[in-house]
Design a protein around this motif. Structure first.
Motif, PDB file in Angstrom:
ATOM      1  N   THR A   1       3.612  -2.778   8.563  1.00  0.00           N
ATOM      2  CA  THR A   1       2.311  -2.219   8.211  1.00  0.00           C
ATOM      3  C   THR A   1       2.383  -1.312   6.986  1.00  0.00           C
ATOM      4  OG1 THR A   1       1.673  -2.281  10.531  1.00  0.00           O
ATOM      5  CG2 THR A   1       0.355  -0.890   9.098  1.00  0.00           C
ATOM      6  N   VAL A   2       3.450  -0.523   6.878  1.00  0.00           N
ATOM      7  CA  VAL A   2       3.565   0.362   5.713  1.00  0.00           C
ATOM      8  C   VAL A   2       4.344  -0.289   4.567  1.00  0.00           C
ATOM      9  CG1 VAL A   2       3.401   2.452   7.103  1.00  0.00           C
ATOM     10  CG2 VAL A   2       5.649   1.512   6.560  1.00  0.00           C
ATOM     11  N   GLY A   3       4.674  -1.560   4.718  1.00  0.00           N
ATOM     12  CA  GLY A   3       5.335  -2.286   3.641  1.00  0.00           C
ATOM     13  C   GLY A   3       6.776  -1.872   3.402  1.00  0.00           C
ATOM     14  N   MET A   4       7.455  -1.448   4.452  1.00  0.00           N
ATOM     15  CA  MET A   4       8.826  -0.948   4.276  1.00  0.00           C
ATOM     16  C   MET A   4       9.864  -1.849   4.945  1.00  0.00           C
ATOM     17  SD  MET A   4       9.078   1.905   2.486  1.00  0.00           S
ATOM     18  CE  MET A   4      10.454   2.875   3.088  1.00  0.00           C
TER      19      MET A   4
ATOM     20  N   ALA B   1      11.561  -4.323   3.931  1.00  0.00           N
ATOM     21  CA  ALA B   1      12.747  -4.587   3.111  1.00  0.00           C
ATOM     22  C   ALA B   1      13.668  -3.371   3.033  1.00  0.00           C
ATOM     23  CB  ALA B   1      12.322  -5.015   1.715  1.00  0.00           C
ATOM     24  N   PHE B   2      13.120  -2.194   3.371  1.00  0.00           N
ATOM     25  CA  PHE B   2      13.900  -0.965   3.279  1.00  0.00           C
ATOM     26  C   PHE B   2      14.451  -0.520   4.624  1.00  0.00           C
ATOM     27  CE2 PHE B   2      11.554  -0.920  -0.596  1.00  0.00           C
ATOM     28  CZ  PHE B   2      12.304  -0.187  -1.492  1.00  0.00           C
TER      29      PHE B   2
ATOM     30  N   ARG C   1       6.266   7.050   3.509  1.00  0.00           N
ATOM     31  CA  ARG C   1       5.859   5.839   4.223  1.00  0.00           C
ATOM     32  C   ARG C   1       6.660   5.669   5.512  1.00  0.00           C
ATOM     33  NH1 ARG C   1       4.612   0.668   0.567  1.00  0.00           N
ATOM     34  NH2 ARG C   1       3.469   1.635  -1.139  1.00  0.00           N
TER      35      ARG C   1
ATOM     36  N   ALA D   1      -4.352   2.794  -0.439  1.00  0.00           N
ATOM     37  CA  ALA D   1      -4.033   1.888   0.665  1.00  0.00           C
ATOM     38  C   ALA D   1      -3.773   2.675   1.933  1.00  0.00           C
ATOM     39  CB  ALA D   1      -2.815   1.049   0.314  1.00  0.00           C
TER      40      ALA D   1
ATOM     41  N   GLU E   1      12.142  -5.120  -2.842  1.00  0.00           N
ATOM     42  CA  GLU E   1      10.724  -5.036  -3.205  1.00  0.00           C
ATOM     43  C   GLU E   1       9.986  -4.171  -2.180  1.00  0.00           C
ATOM     44  OE1 GLU E   1       7.720  -6.862  -5.866  1.00  0.00           O
ATOM     45  OE2 GLU E   1       9.898  -6.843  -5.866  1.00  0.00           O
ATOM     46  N   LEU E   2       9.176  -3.245  -2.683  1.00  0.00           N
ATOM     47  CA  LEU E   2       8.374  -2.411  -1.780  1.00  0.00           C
ATOM     48  C   LEU E   2       7.095  -3.158  -1.442  1.00  0.00           C
ATOM     49  CD1 LEU E   2       8.299   0.461  -0.540  1.00  0.00           C
ATOM     50  CD2 LEU E   2       6.931   1.144  -2.483  1.00  0.00           C
ATOM     51  N   GLY E   3       6.847  -3.346  -0.150  1.00  0.00           N
ATOM     52  CA  GLY E   3       5.631  -4.047   0.267  1.00  0.00           C
ATOM     53  C   GLY E   3       4.411  -3.158   0.122  1.00  0.00           C
ATOM     54  N   SER E   4       3.233  -3.742   0.309  1.00  0.00           N
ATOM     55  CA  SER E   4       2.015  -2.926   0.234  1.00  0.00           C
ATOM     56  C   SER E   4       1.661  -2.421   1.624  1.00  0.00           C
ATOM     57  CB  SER E   4       0.863  -3.753  -0.328  1.00  0.00           C
ATOM     58  OG  SER E   4       0.653  -4.864   0.511  1.00  0.00           O
ATOM     59  N   ILE E   5       0.960  -1.296   1.653  1.00  0.00           N
ATOM     60  CA  ILE E   5       0.486  -0.762   2.929  1.00  0.00           C
ATOM     61  C   ILE E   5      -0.640  -1.660   3.415  1.00  0.00           C
ATOM     62  CG2 ILE E   5      -0.692   1.146   4.047  1.00  0.00           C
ATOM     63  CD1 ILE E   5       0.763   3.030   2.198  1.00  0.00           C
TER      64      ILE E   5
END
Lengths: 263, 336
Positions: free
Chosen positions: A144-147, A149-150, A165, A195, B324-328
């Motif tokens: 959901t927070v786009g993390m 990959a991290f 995030r 966002a 790559e940083l994803g979007s929220i």
């Protein structure tokens, strides 16, 4: 399967809003670290499903007020309750998600983003271990927070925005009824901030109560339903539209403040 | 009054508690004896049972010291081990004093446990009252403990000053069966408590405010933490000595932090590094006829330096790959 979490969360939220129990209630609260009070004469009630922003200049007691609400501090006078219980004895941590202003965490500590987000599940499992279901919720929060990959990166090696995030994901993973955010977007890049507020709005629509401590006035007036303007005491408490038209801001901040400048 | 308290402590209860530990100890002798017949290492010859005990104690220290140390170091509390070690020395002196004056025959390690735990709680209470752990209060507790120890020992009819070196610098050959059994009990308490409260201690260590919001009693977990530290310090004192015991809490943990990404990994790596230091250190000190505590710490520091170098190389390699940083994704949380 992935639709379960949010709809569960939504129905819980709606159940909560049907009852009359206030999420947070302060009456005649006064508190000071020294003899002179930091906040005084504070009375307010937050009902389930509300989206409330607390604004005020630096040093106006915003963070102190938040700590009083959460029971991290006890009022010198007056009472503070959380979900109907006195705040300082309330211990059902699973109902509250919390995102701090700055990561208070150790600078050196080796810990991955996923391990931080997993902490959001700790109140749900007590002394037990996290189940596969808990891990799925953690994965969803990361997504959901786009993390995603991290997930296996060290938190200390991230940028400020990325770290923030991760902390937001932790609050999401806690699946709380009340989300408390203390200036959550400090250090986050402008695009992600938008966002992020959209995310808060959709969480609020699903029934979660949101309490936002914010310095950035433009963000507040765009998103929150209700504004509490604070400078030691409450200058304004009501719908956002009325706040914009009132002179509360000028009185609380002095003359320099505008809604456009950020602060 | 203290005597009345200590007599039951050394009698019944303690013996029942220690009994199964002697069983474990017997098994350990047998195990190392088999290993001796396999390898022929002089170090673990069945003639030297004290070496068997010393190795067992060392292995236990190598597990429990970095386990606790990981939580301490990442809260900037590295010095608390040192402070508690010096108060534990006062506890040893109290034990020797009581034995000398009243002929109680209680193990000084037991009085050290009691005194160190009390001191740990004192440090914690001071920090709760003043809202911060500070070096000043830590330094005061440290020197008070050591001063009290030296005074008690000098008062003690001058006769016992001889036996003090083993506590100050540690000694492989003086690990008695009773002391090894006491250490096994401490080991069980410490590892058991950490296994149970691992999540809570991690949360409190990483983010105290969020932990408090999530309903954890930060105060209580802090108290548990310092008391466990006191137990580790006393347990490790037999081999490491008062002055060097804190190194085992800090050095392997600092090394592990250099090369680990995750917290779980860092716990594991710190234990591996500590065991490496303990075994190499005991071996070297046996063959080189040097003080084990000092050698172990020197080996640990050597390992730390190597870890720093490895950590630097790792950082170089990893820098190349930024994901790559994803979007929220607001929609995902809202309508899903």
């Amino acid at each position: 399967m992935s639709t379960m979490t949010a709809s569960d969360r939504g129905s819980e939220g709606r159940t909560a809003s049907q009852s009359d129990e206030a999420v947070v209630e302060l009456s005649n609260v006064e508190f000071g670290y020294t003899a002179s009070p930091v906040v005084e004469d504070i009375s307010l009630r937050i009902d389930p499903g509300e989206y409330v922003a607390v604004v005020g200049p630096n040093g106006s007691g915003k963070s102190t007020l938040m700590k009083l609400m959460l029971g991290l501090l006890r009022p010198d006078e007056g009472t503070a309750t959380l979900f109907g219980e006195p705040s300082h004895v309330f211990d059902d941590g699973a109902r509250i998600g919390y995102v701090a202003q700055h990561a208070s965490a150790s600078k050196e500590m080796p810990i991955t983003v996923r391990e931080v987000v997993r902490m959001g599940r700790f109140p749900h499992v007590g002394f037990g271990r996290l189940s596969a279901e808990d891990d799925r919720i953690v994965d969803d929060a990361l997504e959901t927070v786009g993390m995603t990959a991290f997930a296996n990166r060290r938190v200390t090696k991230l940028s400020g925005g990325q770290r923030q995030r991760a902390f937001i994901a932790r609050a999401l993973a806690s699946e709380a009824d009340l989300l408390v955010l203390d200036e959550p977007t400090v250090g986050v890049d402008a695009e992600s901030v938008d966002a992020f507020y959209d995310l808060l709005e959709s969480l609020n629509e699903s029934g979660i109560t949101i309490l936002l401590i914010e310095h950035d006035l433009s963000a507040v007036t765009e998103h929150a339903d209700r504004v509490v303007c604070l400078n030691r005491e409450i200058y304004f408490d009501g719908p956002t539209e009325e706040f914009v038209e009132s002179d509360a801001l000028a009185r609380a901040f002095g003359t320099a403040a505008t809604f456009l400048g950020g602060n | 009054m203290t005597a009345a308290l200590l007599v039951p402590l050394q009698a019944g209860l303690l013996d029942t508690l220690l009994a199964p530990m002697y069983g474990i100890l017997e098994f350990w002798y047998w195990l190392l004896t088999q290993l001796y017949y396999l390898t022929g290492l002089e170090l673990i010859s069945p003639q030297y049972k004290f070496m068997h005990r010393a190795i067992l104690v060392g292995l236990c220290i190598g597990v429990m010291a970095p386990l606790i140390g990981t939580f301490l170091v990442h809260r900037q509390l590295a010095l608390i081990g040192d402070a508690l070690a010096h108060t534990a020395f006062a506890g040893v002196a109290v034990g020797l004093f009581l034995n000398g004056v009243l002929s109680l025959g209680v193990s000084p390690y037991l009085t050290a446990v009691v005194v160190a735990v009390i001191a740990a709680l004192l440090i914690e209470l001071i920090s709760e009252a003043t809202d911060a752990y500070n070096d000043v209060s830590m330094a005061i507790v440290l020197s008070t403990g050591f001063a009290l120890g030296t005074v008690l020992i000098s008062l003690n009819a001058g006769g016992l000053a001889v036996g003090i070196n083993q506590y100050l610098f540690g000694n492989l050959s003086t690990v008695s069966a009773e002391n090894a059994a006491i250490l096994l009990v401490l080991f069980a308490i410490i590892v058991g408590t950490i296994a149970l409260t691992r999540n809570q201690l991690l949360y409190v260590t990483f983010d105290e405010t969020a932990a408090a919001v999530s309903g954890l009693s930060v105060t209580w977990y802090n108290r548990v933490m310092v008391m466990l530290t006191a137990l580790v310090v006393v347990g490790a004192m037999q081999i490491m000595g008062v002055i060097l015991v804190a190194a085992m809490l800090v050095v392997p943990v600092a090394g592990a932090a250099q090369v680990s990404r995750s917290f779980s990994e860092s716990l594991l790596v710190s234990v591996v590094l500590a065991e490496l230091a303990v075994l190499l250190g005991i071996g070297l000190s046996y063959y080189g006829e040097a003080t084990a505590g000092g050698v172990i710490v020197l080996v640990a520091v050597g390992i730390y330096v190597v870890s720093v170098a490895i950590g630097k190389v790792q950082a170089r390699v990893r820098e190349d790959t930024a994901p790559e940083l994803g979007s929220i994704d607001a929609g995902d949380a809202g309508d899903a």
